[in-house]
Write a protein that holds these residues in place. Structure first.
Motif, PDB file in Angstrom:
ATOM      1  N   ALA A 126       0.815  -1.220   0.000  1.00 54.64           N
ATOM      2  CA  ALA A 126       0.000   0.000   0.000  1.00 54.64           C
ATOM      3  C   ALA A 126       0.844   1.264   0.000  1.00 54.64           C
ATOM      4  O   ALA A 126       0.306   2.358  -0.212  1.00 54.64           O
ATOM      5  CB  ALA A 126      -0.932   0.002   1.205  1.00 54.64           C
ATOM      6  N   ALA A 127       2.149   1.143   0.219  1.00 53.40           N
ATOM      7  CA  ALA A 127       3.032   2.313   0.197  1.00 53.40           C
ATOM      8  C   ALA A 127       3.619   2.576  -1.185  1.00 53.40           C
ATOM      9  O   ALA A 127       4.463   3.464  -1.332  1.00 53.40           O
ATOM     10  CB  ALA A 127       4.161   2.129   1.213  1.00 53.40           C
ATOM     11  N   LEU A 128       3.180   1.853  -2.204  1.00 55.53           N
ATOM     12  CA  LEU A 128       3.779   1.987  -3.533  1.00 55.53           C
ATOM     13  C   LEU A 128       3.710   3.421  -4.054  1.00 55.53           C
ATOM     14  O   LEU A 128       2.794   4.172  -3.711  1.00 55.53           O
ATOM     15  CB  LEU A 128       3.121   1.016  -4.508  1.00 55.53           C
ATOM     16  CG  LEU A 128       1.645   1.140  -4.841  1.00 55.53           C
ATOM     17  CD1 LEU A 128       1.377   2.192  -5.891  1.00 55.53           C
ATOM     18  CD2 LEU A 128       1.088  -0.200  -5.301  1.00 55.53           C
ATOM     19  N   ALA A 129       4.685   3.756  -4.898  1.00 62.63           N
ATOM     20  CA  ALA A 129       4.805   5.135  -5.375  1.00 62.63           C
ATOM     21  C   ALA A 129       4.641   5.284  -6.884  1.00 62.63           C
ATOM     22  O   ALA A 129       4.615   6.416  -7.389  1.00 62.63           O
ATOM     23  CB  ALA A 129       6.170   5.700  -4.961  1.00 62.63           C
ATOM     24  N   THR A 130       4.566   4.202  -7.635  1.00 62.10           N
ATOM     25  CA  THR A 130       4.365   4.306  -9.078  1.00 62.10           C
ATOM     26  C   THR A 130       3.075   5.082  -9.353  1.00 62.10           C
ATOM     27  O   THR A 130       2.019   4.747  -8.823  1.00 62.10           O
ATOM     28  CB  THR A 130       4.297   2.909  -9.712  1.00 62.10           C
ATOM     29  OG1 THR A 130       5.562   2.273  -9.581  1.00 62.10           O
ATOM     30  CG2 THR A 130       3.924   2.985 -11.183  1.00 62.10           C
ATOM     31  N   ARG A 131       3.169   6.120 -10.187  1.00 60.17           N
ATOM     32  CA  ARG A 131       2.045   7.043 -10.391  1.00 60.17           C
ATOM     33  C   ARG A 131       1.292   6.732 -11.675  1.00 60.17           C
ATOM     34  O   ARG A 131       1.892   6.450 -12.712  1.00 60.17           O
ATOM     35  CB  ARG A 131       2.553   8.487 -10.444  1.00 60.17           C
ATOM     36  CG  ARG A 131       2.984   9.014  -9.099  1.00 60.17           C
ATOM     37  CD  ARG A 131       1.784   9.449  -8.245  1.00 60.17           C
ATOM     38  NE  ARG A 131       1.292  10.757  -8.672  1.00 60.17           N
ATOM     39  CZ  ARG A 131       0.075  10.960  -9.170  1.00 60.17           C
ATOM     40  NH1 ARG A 131      -0.759   9.961  -9.340  1.00 60.17           N
ATOM     41  NH2 ARG A 131      -0.314  12.176  -9.507  1.00 60.17           N
ATOM     42  N   ALA A 132      -0.018   6.804 -11.579  1.00 60.06           N
ATOM     43  CA  ALA A 132      -0.898   6.696 -12.745  1.00 60.06           C
ATOM     44  C   ALA A 132      -1.743   7.963 -12.800  1.00 60.06           C
ATOM     45  O   ALA A 132      -2.531   8.231 -11.900  1.00 60.06           O
ATOM     46  CB  ALA A 132      -1.782   5.466 -12.641  1.00 60.06           C
ATOM     47  N   SER A 163      -2.997   6.347  -8.009  1.00 64.52           N
ATOM     48  CA  SER A 163      -3.780   7.255  -8.848  1.00 64.52           C
ATOM     49  C   SER A 163      -4.238   8.502  -8.106  1.00 64.52           C
ATOM     50  O   SER A 163      -4.634   9.483  -8.733  1.00 64.52           O
ATOM     51  CB  SER A 163      -5.010   6.510  -9.406  1.00 64.52           C
ATOM     52  OG  SER A 163      -5.777   5.946  -8.354  1.00 64.52           O
ATOM     53  N   ASP A 164      -4.187   8.487  -6.772  1.00 60.39           N
ATOM     54  CA  ASP A 164      -4.608   9.658  -5.987  1.00 60.39           C
ATOM     55  C   ASP A 164      -3.680   9.804  -4.786  1.00 60.39           C
ATOM     56  O   ASP A 164      -3.932   9.241  -3.717  1.00 60.39           O
ATOM     57  CB  ASP A 164      -6.052   9.499  -5.523  1.00 60.39           C
ATOM     58  CG  ASP A 164      -6.562  10.731  -4.767  1.00 60.39           C
ATOM     59  OD1 ASP A 164      -5.786  11.701  -4.615  1.00 60.39           O
ATOM     60  OD2 ASP A 164      -7.723  10.710  -4.309  1.00 60.39           O
ATOM     61  N   PRO A 165      -2.595  10.580  -4.926  1.00 57.56           N
ATOM     62  CA  PRO A 165      -1.645  10.723  -3.809  1.00 57.56           C
ATOM     63  C   PRO A 165      -2.220  11.471  -2.619  1.00 57.56           C
ATOM     64  O   PRO A 165      -1.652  11.422  -1.522  1.00 57.56           O
ATOM     65  CB  PRO A 165      -0.474  11.489  -4.427  1.00 57.56           C
ATOM     66  CG  PRO A 165      -1.058  12.189  -5.613  1.00 57.56           C
ATOM     67  CD  PRO A 165      -2.148  11.294  -6.121  1.00 57.56           C
ATOM     68  N   GLY A 166      -3.362  12.137  -2.774  1.00 58.41           N
ATOM     69  CA  GLY A 166      -3.977  12.851  -1.662  1.00 58.41           C
ATOM     70  C   GLY A 166      -4.854  11.974  -0.788  1.00 58.41           C
ATOM     71  O   GLY A 166      -5.283  12.403   0.293  1.00 58.41           O
ATOM     72  N   ALA A 167      -5.118  10.739  -1.224  1.00 54.99           N
ATOM     73  CA  ALA A 167      -5.944   9.814  -0.450  1.00 54.99           C
ATOM     74  C   ALA A 167      -5.062   8.975   0.465  1.00 54.99           C
ATOM     75  O   ALA A 167      -3.857   8.832   0.227  1.00 54.99           O
ATOM     76  CB  ALA A 167      -6.736   8.912  -1.388  1.00 54.99           C
ATOM     77  N   PRO A 168      -5.619   8.399   1.536  1.00 57.99           N
ATOM     78  CA  PRO A 168      -4.855   7.447   2.349  1.00 57.99           C
ATOM     79  C   PRO A 168      -4.313   6.324   1.479  1.00 57.99           C
ATOM     80  O   PRO A 168      -4.897   5.981   0.437  1.00 57.99           O
ATOM     81  CB  PRO A 168      -5.879   6.940   3.354  1.00 57.99           C
ATOM     82  CG  PRO A 168      -6.869   8.057   3.468  1.00 57.99           C
ATOM     83  CD  PRO A 168      -6.956   8.648   2.096  1.00 57.99           C
ATOM     84  N   LYS A 169      -3.205   5.741   1.904  1.00 59.81           N
ATOM     85  CA  LYS A 169      -2.447   4.868   1.013  1.00 59.81           C
ATOM     86  C   LYS A 169      -3.238   3.663   0.514  1.00 59.81           C
ATOM     87  O   LYS A 169      -3.024   3.197  -0.609  1.00 59.81           O
ATOM     88  CB  LYS A 169      -1.162   4.411   1.694  1.00 59.81           C
ATOM     89  CG  LYS A 169      -1.333   3.567   2.940  1.00 59.81           C
ATOM     90  CD  LYS A 169       0.037   3.182   3.505  1.00 59.81           C
ATOM     91  CE  LYS A 169      -0.085   2.221   4.677  1.00 59.81           C
ATOM     92  NZ  LYS A 169       1.245   1.831   5.188  1.00 59.81           N
ATOM     93  N   HIS A 170      -4.180   3.163   1.308  1.00 52.38           N
ATOM     94  CA  HIS A 170      -4.958   2.013   0.861  1.00 52.38           C
ATOM     95  C   HIS A 170      -6.095   2.395  -0.077  1.00 52.38           C
ATOM     96  O   HIS A 170      -6.678   1.520  -0.726  1.00 52.38           O
ATOM     97  CB  HIS A 170      -5.549   1.259   2.065  1.00 52.38           C
ATOM     98  CG  HIS A 170      -4.534   0.525   2.878  1.00 52.38           C
ATOM     99  ND1 HIS A 170      -3.825   1.126   3.913  1.00 52.38           N
ATOM    100  CD2 HIS A 170      -4.099  -0.747   2.816  1.00 52.38           C
ATOM    101  CE1 HIS A 170      -3.002   0.242   4.448  1.00 52.38           C
ATOM    102  NE2 HIS A 170      -3.141  -0.904   3.809  1.00 52.38           N
ATOM    103  N   ARG A 171      -6.410   3.688  -0.171  1.00 53.56           N
ATOM    104  CA  ARG A 171      -7.571   4.085  -0.969  1.00 53.56           C
ATOM    105  C   ARG A 171      -7.210   4.901  -2.203  1.00 53.56           C
ATOM    106  O   ARG A 171      -8.110   5.354  -2.904  1.00 53.56           O
ATOM    107  CB  ARG A 171      -8.538   4.899  -0.099  1.00 53.56           C
ATOM    108  CG  ARG A 171      -9.083   4.119   1.085  1.00 53.56           C
ATOM    109  CD  ARG A 171     -10.374   4.737   1.615  1.00 53.56           C
ATOM    110  NE  ARG A 171     -10.154   6.032   2.246  1.00 53.56           N
ATOM    111  CZ  ARG A 171      -9.898   6.186   3.548  1.00 53.56           C
ATOM    112  NH1 ARG A 171      -9.791   5.114   4.335  1.00 53.56           N
ATOM    113  NH2 ARG A 171      -9.723   7.373   4.063  1.00 53.56           N
ATOM    114  N   GLY A 172      -5.948   5.068  -2.470  1.00 61.91           N
ATOM    115  CA  GLY A 172      -5.559   5.900  -3.606  1.00 61.91           C
ATOM    116  C   GLY A 172      -4.894   5.141  -4.730  1.00 61.91           C
ATOM    117  O   GLY A 172      -4.132   5.727  -5.502  1.00 61.91           O
TER     118      GLY A 172
END
Length: 395
Positions: A126-132, A163-172
């Protein structure tokens, strides 16, 4: 009722064999016909390689076809596709996705890999950083993945990205199917302690993925990925081996062939591990019975955890039993193996390769947490980052 189902399946197999004689039919043509007949995985829906029947009836189909000399789909070549991608596509894919991907996946025409782990988020997916990032009807993906088995031969990948860096890590996070032949996908080998390179690191640079290759809803990547991981652990630790097959079989064979190497202490250890291997085998059978009536649960984590521990203990025992002969490793070459073959290699290879079993498919430490919390019902560890926006977390 069960006998009626078996009779119907037998008749269906007979028709397949009559229309496509394995002795004269091209292998790929036969596999496609088997899929279309619903005999690929009978528990899948009709039209998708199955007949909507109980999963345990597949054993009957496989036995009939093997007896007739029919080719199989060489499942070890596409273990990630069959064990992880297929059940995920079935559960979360659109009808178009199921029809596009499942048939060539099962026949082995298209190999799959898994783009989950990252250098900075190995055990904590859930801490992944690859961006979509959304770009019209496409997504633009940038990042790095690691420990990707088979990426060098894969046509498709299951991919989770932020896909959403502003959301908590499990929900983005959002889950995609990525074309490994697309521009911007770079695969580099990772050489292991065995000297081989089963694994890879994969760099994604402005890779464009169409939105119709998204699995599940936007932002629901964690839920979809969890289903994939549960299937992965079942695939690794929940097989249906024969008694004294796999690693325990290799060690027992050495024990019988080299009586001069035996000691009472090694004998006691071998007996203990033989019993534990048999318990694990029978527990795996019970797990498959549960799978026949529902989705995989956390029991798969326990099965995979046990598999990794026994593989490492057995390979270590074999080296001790062989003494100086156990130090031999006959094939130290940089290769890209098609499949991982434990029992067909020497003891030195088995010992080295087994070290990876407690890492791949979920580390043993993480799996112990899953078993403790979801099987035993123990209180979870405090998680201070659970509701914080991912972009605010230290990395």
């Amino acid at each position: 009722m069960a006998q009626d189902l078996i009779t119907g399946l037998t008749e269906r197999v007979d028709r397949l064999l009559a229309d496509h004689d394995p002795a004269t039919t091209d292998r790929l043509e036969f596999l496609r016909a088997r899929f279309d007949a619903g005999l690929a995985w009978v528990h899948f829906p009709e039209g998708l390689g199955g007949l909507g029947l109980p999963r345990d009836l597949q054993i009957h189909v496989d036995a009939l076809l093997a007896r007739a000399g029919a080719p199989d789909n060489d499942p070890r070549r596409n273990a990630i596709g069959l064990g992880m991608a297929a059940p995920t596509i079935l559960a979360y894919g659109t009808e178009e996705q199921k029809k596009r991907f499942l048939r060539p996946l099962w026949t082995g025409e298209e190999i799959w890999c898994q783009l989950f782990s990252e250098p900075g988020a190995g055990s904590d997916l859930a801490a992944l950083a690859t961006r979509a990032e959304r770009d019209g009807d496409h997504w633009r993906v940038n990042g790095q993945k690691v420990w990707t088995s088979g990426a060098h031969k894969a046509r498709w990948a299951i991919l989770v990205a932020r896909s959403d860096p502003g959301a908590p890590k499990h929900r983005g996070m959002t889950y995609f199917v990525c074309d490994m032949t697309d521009p911007g996908v770079e695969v580099r080998p990772l050489r292991q302690i065995t000297g081989e390179a089963e694994f890879n690191e994969v760099f994604l640079t402005d890779v464009r993925i169409p939105d119709d290759h998204r699995l599940g809803a936007e932002g629901e990547g964690w839920r979809v990925a969890t289903a994939t991981l549960m299937n992965e652990r079942v695939a690794i630790g929940g097989g249906d081996p024969r008694r004294e097959s796999g690693m325990i079989g290799a060690v027992a064979r050495t024990w019988r062939e080299r009586p001069e190497l035996r000691t009472p202490e090694l004998h006691d250890r071998l007996l203990r591990l033989w019993v534990e291997s048999e318990v694990a085998r029978l527990s795996g059978r019970r797990l498959r019975q549960k799978l026949a009536v529902g989705e995989p649960g956390p029991e798969g984590s326990a099965a995979k955890l046990t598999f990794a521990r026994l593989a490492q203990q057995l390979s270590g025992l074999e080296l001790e039993l062989l003494a100086e002969d156990g130090l031999r490793y006959s094939d130290w070459t940089m290769r890209r193996p098609e499949i991982v073959e434990f029992t067909g290699r020497d003891a030195g290879y088995r010992y080295l390769r087994a070290k990876g079993n407690s890492i791949e498919g979920g580390t043993s430490e993480i799996l112990r947490n899953i078993v403790a919390e979801r099987v035993l019902g123990l209180p979870p560890e405090p998680r201070t980052d659970k509701d914080a926006p991912w972009k605010d977390l230290p990395r």
